[in-house]
Design a protein around this motif. Sequence first.
Motif, mmCIF file in Angstrom:
data_model
loop_
_atom_site.group_PDB
_atom_site.id
_atom_site.type_symbol
_atom_site.label_atom_id
_atom_site.label_comp_id
_atom_site.label_asym_id
_atom_site.label_seq_id
_atom_site.Cartn_x
_atom_site.Cartn_y
_atom_site.Cartn_z
ATOM 1 N N TRP A 1 1.111 5.009 1.389
ATOM 2 C CA TRP A 1 0.547 5.751 2.514
ATOM 3 C C TRP A 1 0.769 7.242 2.288
ATOM 4 N N TRP B 1 0.836 -1.193 0.000
ATOM 5 C CA TRP B 1 0.000 0.000 0.000
ATOM 6 C C TRP B 1 0.875 1.248 0.000
ATOM 7 N N ARG C 1 -7.832 1.046 -5.117
ATOM 8 C CA ARG C 1 -8.604 1.398 -3.915
ATOM 9 C C ARG C 1 -7.982 2.581 -3.218
ATOM 10 N N ILE C 2 -8.809 3.449 -2.710
ATOM 11 C CA ILE C 2 -8.382 4.581 -1.890
ATOM 12 C C ILE C 2 -9.171 4.486 -0.592
ATOM 13 N N GLU D 1 -7.872 -6.353 -2.398
ATOM 14 C CA GLU D 1 -7.611 -5.222 -3.275
ATOM 15 C C GLU D 1 -8.243 -5.480 -4.636
ATOM 16 N N PHE E 1 -9.442 6.021 3.349
ATOM 17 C CA PHE E 1 -9.035 6.931 4.416
ATOM 18 C C PHE E 1 -8.901 6.107 5.694
ATOM 19 N N ILE F 1 -4.225 8.326 4.000
ATOM 20 C CA ILE F 1 -4.909 7.641 2.914
ATOM 21 C C ILE F 1 -4.037 6.478 2.482
ATOM 22 N N VAL G 1 -3.506 3.597 -0.437
ATOM 23 C CA VAL G 1 -3.852 3.424 -1.845
ATOM 24 C C VAL G 1 -3.190 2.158 -2.375
ATOM 25 N N LYS G 2 -3.998 1.313 -3.031
ATOM 26 C CA LYS G 2 -3.455 0.101 -3.649
ATOM 27 C C LYS G 2 -4.492 -0.489 -4.599
#
Length: 106
Positions: free
Chosen positions: A25, A23, A45-46, A96, A48, A39, A41-42
């Motif tokens: 960060w 991920w 997908r996002i 994911e 919080f 946040i 992100v991978k």
Amino acid sequence: MRRRAKVDRNQAELVAELRARGWLWLDLSAVGGGCPDGIAVKGGRIVFCEIKDGNKPPSARKLTPAQVELHAVLKAKAVTVEILTCADDLSVLGRELRPRREEERE
């Protein structure tokens, strides 16, 4: 002038584990105003993420009123906000999304 944002004791550990799992960060902990700590992100997908210290008693892990309000607004807009207290909580990030194949992008 805003004072320096507090960062939970376990944030570095959780961020390291997120990164180890692939991920990205993006740290938002200095933003304030109830904004989640970062946040993740991978794979399209996002998410919080709000980080709370799982070693503290539940009363010390409560969201601030500003966090409660902003998290509710984000969720009402279909934005995922997860509260993470330990590495086991990373499982809530779930499976994911698989990257789209090249022909699906056109």
